[in-house]
Design a protein around this motif. Structure first.
Motif, PDB file in Angstrom:
ATOM      1  N   LEU A   1      34.121   2.068 -30.539  1.00  0.00           N
ATOM      2  CA  LEU A   1      35.219   1.852 -31.486  1.00  0.00           C
ATOM      3  C   LEU A   1      35.262   2.976 -32.515  1.00  0.00           C
ATOM      4  CD1 LEU A   1      37.385   0.007 -32.941  1.00  0.00           C
ATOM      5  CD2 LEU A   1      35.446  -0.911 -34.243  1.00  0.00           C
ATOM      6  N   LEU A   2      34.106   3.291 -33.093  1.00  0.00           N
ATOM      7  CA  LEU A   2      34.063   4.328 -34.126  1.00  0.00           C
ATOM      8  C   LEU A   2      34.383   5.704 -33.555  1.00  0.00           C
ATOM      9  CD1 LEU A   2      30.931   3.178 -36.165  1.00  0.00           C
ATOM     10  CD2 LEU A   2      33.345   2.636 -36.546  1.00  0.00           C
ATOM     11  N   ARG A   3      33.956   5.958 -32.332  1.00  0.00           N
ATOM     12  CA  ARG A   3      34.295   7.236 -31.696  1.00  0.00           C
ATOM     13  C   ARG A   3      35.790   7.301 -31.395  1.00  0.00           C
ATOM     14  NH1 ARG A   3      32.838  11.384 -31.182  1.00  0.00           N
ATOM     15  NH2 ARG A   3      32.046  11.877 -29.104  1.00  0.00           N
ATOM     16  N   ASP A   4      36.372   6.177 -30.970  1.00  0.00           N
ATOM     17  CA  ASP A   4      37.796   6.159 -30.623  1.00  0.00           C
ATOM     18  C   ASP A   4      38.693   6.398 -31.835  1.00  0.00           C
ATOM     19  OD1 ASP A   4      37.209   5.724 -27.986  1.00  0.00           O
ATOM     20  OD2 ASP A   4      37.658   3.572 -28.004  1.00  0.00           O
ATOM     21  N   VAL A   5      38.224   6.023 -33.033  1.00  0.00           N
ATOM     22  CA  VAL A   5      39.058   6.244 -34.216  1.00  0.00           C
ATOM     23  C   VAL A   5      38.856   7.642 -34.790  1.00  0.00           C
ATOM     24  CG1 VAL A   5      39.102   3.801 -34.770  1.00  0.00           C
ATOM     25  CG2 VAL A   5      37.401   5.273 -35.875  1.00  0.00           C
ATOM     26  N   GLY A   6      37.891   8.401 -34.241  1.00  0.00           N
ATOM     27  CA  GLY A   6      37.772   9.794 -34.634  1.00  0.00           C
ATOM     28  C   GLY A   6      36.458  10.232 -35.231  1.00  0.00           C
ATOM     29  N   LEU A   7      35.475   9.339 -35.362  1.00  0.00           N
ATOM     30  CA  LEU A   7      34.181   9.755 -35.893  1.00  0.00           C
ATOM     31  C   LEU A   7      33.389  10.492 -34.824  1.00  0.00           C
ATOM     32  CD1 LEU A   7      32.807   6.737 -37.980  1.00  0.00           C
ATOM     33  CD2 LEU A   7      34.093   8.724 -38.775  1.00  0.00           C
ATOM     34  N   ASP A   8      32.629  11.513 -35.244  1.00  0.00           N
ATOM     35  CA  ASP A   8      31.696  12.102 -34.293  1.00  0.00           C
ATOM     36  C   ASP A   8      30.481  11.181 -34.182  1.00  0.00           C
ATOM     37  OD1 ASP A   8      30.051  12.599 -36.524  1.00  0.00           O
ATOM     38  OD2 ASP A   8      30.686  14.691 -36.688  1.00  0.00           O
ATOM     39  N   MET A   9      29.616  11.456 -33.216  1.00  0.00           N
ATOM     40  CA  MET A   9      28.520  10.532 -32.958  1.00  0.00           C
ATOM     41  C   MET A   9      27.557  10.393 -34.137  1.00  0.00           C
ATOM     42  SD  MET A   9      27.394   8.263 -30.994  1.00  0.00           S
ATOM     43  CE  MET A   9      28.161   8.505 -29.385  1.00  0.00           C
ATOM     44  N   PRO A  10      27.154  11.480 -34.816  1.00  0.00           N
ATOM     45  CA  PRO A  10      26.266  11.289 -35.974  1.00  0.00           C
ATOM     46  C   PRO A  10      26.878  10.398 -37.053  1.00  0.00           C
ATOM     47  CG  PRO A  10      26.209  13.572 -35.263  1.00  0.00           C
ATOM     48  CD  PRO A  10      27.311  12.916 -34.485  1.00  0.00           C
ATOM     49  N   ALA A  11      28.180  10.566 -37.323  1.00  0.00           N
ATOM     50  CA  ALA A  11      28.830   9.738 -38.339  1.00  0.00           C
ATOM     51  C   ALA A  11      28.940   8.292 -37.871  1.00  0.00           C
ATOM     52  CB  ALA A  11      30.218  10.293 -38.663  1.00  0.00           C
ATOM     53  N   ALA A  12      29.208   8.088 -36.585  1.00  0.00           N
ATOM     54  CA  ALA A  12      29.288   6.729 -36.051  1.00  0.00           C
ATOM     55  C   ALA A  12      27.939   6.031 -36.155  1.00  0.00           C
ATOM     56  CB  ALA A  12      29.757   6.763 -34.598  1.00  0.00           C
ATOM     57  N   LEU A  13      26.876   6.753 -35.833  1.00  0.00           N
ATOM     58  CA  LEU A  13      25.536   6.173 -35.928  1.00  0.00           C
ATOM     59  C   LEU A  13      25.181   5.847 -37.376  1.00  0.00           C
ATOM     60  CD1 LEU A  13      23.637   8.438 -33.377  1.00  0.00           C
ATOM     61  CD2 LEU A  13      24.082   5.980 -33.147  1.00  0.00           C
ATOM     62  N   ALA A  14      25.562   6.720 -38.297  1.00  0.00           N
ATOM     63  CA  ALA A  14      25.269   6.479 -39.711  1.00  0.00           C
ATOM     64  C   ALA A  14      26.014   5.243 -40.214  1.00  0.00           C
ATOM     65  CB  ALA A  14      25.649   7.702 -40.539  1.00  0.00           C
ATOM     66  N   ALA A  15      27.271   5.088 -39.807  1.00  0.00           N
ATOM     67  CA  ALA A  15      28.044   3.912 -40.219  1.00  0.00           C
ATOM     68  C   ALA A  15      27.437   2.642 -39.639  1.00  0.00           C
ATOM     69  CB  ALA A  15      29.499   4.060 -39.773  1.00  0.00           C
ATOM     70  N   HIS A  16      27.002   2.714 -38.391  1.00  0.00           N
ATOM     71  CA  HIS A  16      26.373   1.544 -37.773  1.00  0.00           C
ATOM     72  C   HIS A  16      25.072   1.180 -38.482  1.00  0.00           C
ATOM     73  CE1 HIS A  16      23.489  -0.302 -34.931  1.00  0.00           C
ATOM     74  NE2 HIS A  16      24.510  -1.093 -34.708  1.00  0.00           N
ATOM     75  N   ARG A  17      24.259   2.176 -38.808  1.00  0.00           N
ATOM     76  CA  ARG A  17      23.001   1.899 -39.515  1.00  0.00           C
ATOM     77  C   ARG A  17      23.269   1.236 -40.852  1.00  0.00           C
ATOM     78  NH1 ARG A  17      21.428   6.988 -37.553  1.00  0.00           N
ATOM     79  NH2 ARG A  17      22.053   7.966 -39.516  1.00  0.00           N
TER      80      ARG A  17
END
Length: 231
Positions: A136-152
């Motif tokens: 979901l986070l990748r589909d809205v435009g976050l790169d993987m490091p930012a997606a992982l940080a948001a999930h954490r």
């Protein structure tokens, strides 16, 4: 324990018999209320009204019971569908599903602190739901490091929220002290302390747990928006 195709009866002489599912459910109930430290084979047998020997007809050892309990917890975690077009709502829905899961069995969340042996395997929901949220986070435009940080950030906030806010609030019920920053009895017991700012703050009612949780989720959503703008 080796698998067997023989079906066990649901009852015997009018009494329910054990199954791995019933053992797992009772173990999770015990761990959720009192932590995995309370989960001994003797205590579990007593809760189920059977002998310890009877348990070993269905499970190999205590670690098998712990694994079954954790599997049962994760089986219950089924977030609603996540959609990039309405990602803010999807983040809130995902967070709400995790909060509901944790709130149902709060002390079971401390399994990693109370159990020395890491699980040899994990329920598929643990992997599938993480994959869906990251996608979901990748589909809205976050790169993987930012997606992982948001999930954490979201995961840690929900875990701490359930233990620190929901847990005490659920136990307090309608207690009047639940609405304040600190219990009135604490302040009354230290009437001589020079803490005017705290006393002023304590006089104000706290937002409800649901309102506080909405604030928490909004903070994570704002962080994601900021990352999207920066990207």
């Amino acid at each position: 324990m080796p698998a067997t195709s023989r079906r066990r009866p649901a009852t015997r002489k009018g009494r329910p018999v054990l199954t791995r599912e019933s053992i797992a459910a009772k173990a999770l109930e015990m761990a959720g209320a009192r932590g995995f430290g309370s989960l001994t084979m003797r205590a579990l047998a007593a809760e189920l009204g059977v002998t310890v020997r009877a348990l070993y007809n269905y499970v190999e050892d205590r670690q098998d019971v712990v694994h079954l309990a954790v599997d049962t917890l994760l089986t219950s975690w089924n977030p609603p569908p996540l959609h990039a077009a309405t990602w803010e709502t999807s983040v809130a829905d995902y967070a709400g599903s995790l909060r509901a899961l944790y709130r149902r069995w709060p002390r079971a969340l401390l399994v990693s602190l109370e159990e020395d042996t890491p699980p040899a395997s994990v329920h598929p929901n643990r992997l599938l739901n993480l994959d869906r949220f990251l996608r979901l986070l990748r589909d809205v435009g976050l790169d993987m490091p930012a997606a992982l940080a948001a999930h954490r950030q979201l995961s840690l906030l929900i875990l701490s929220f359930v233990l620190v806010v929901d847990g005490p609030a659920d136990r307090a019920g309608d207690s009047p002290d639940r609405a304040g920053l600190v219990p009135d009895a604490w302040l009354a017991g230290h009437a001589d302390l020079d803490i005017p700012t705290l006393r002023e703050a304590a006089a104000l009612p706290l937002p409800t747990p649901d309102e506080q949780f909405d604030e928490l989720v909004s903070a994570v959503v704002d962080r994601i928006r900021g990352d999207l703008r920066a990207g």
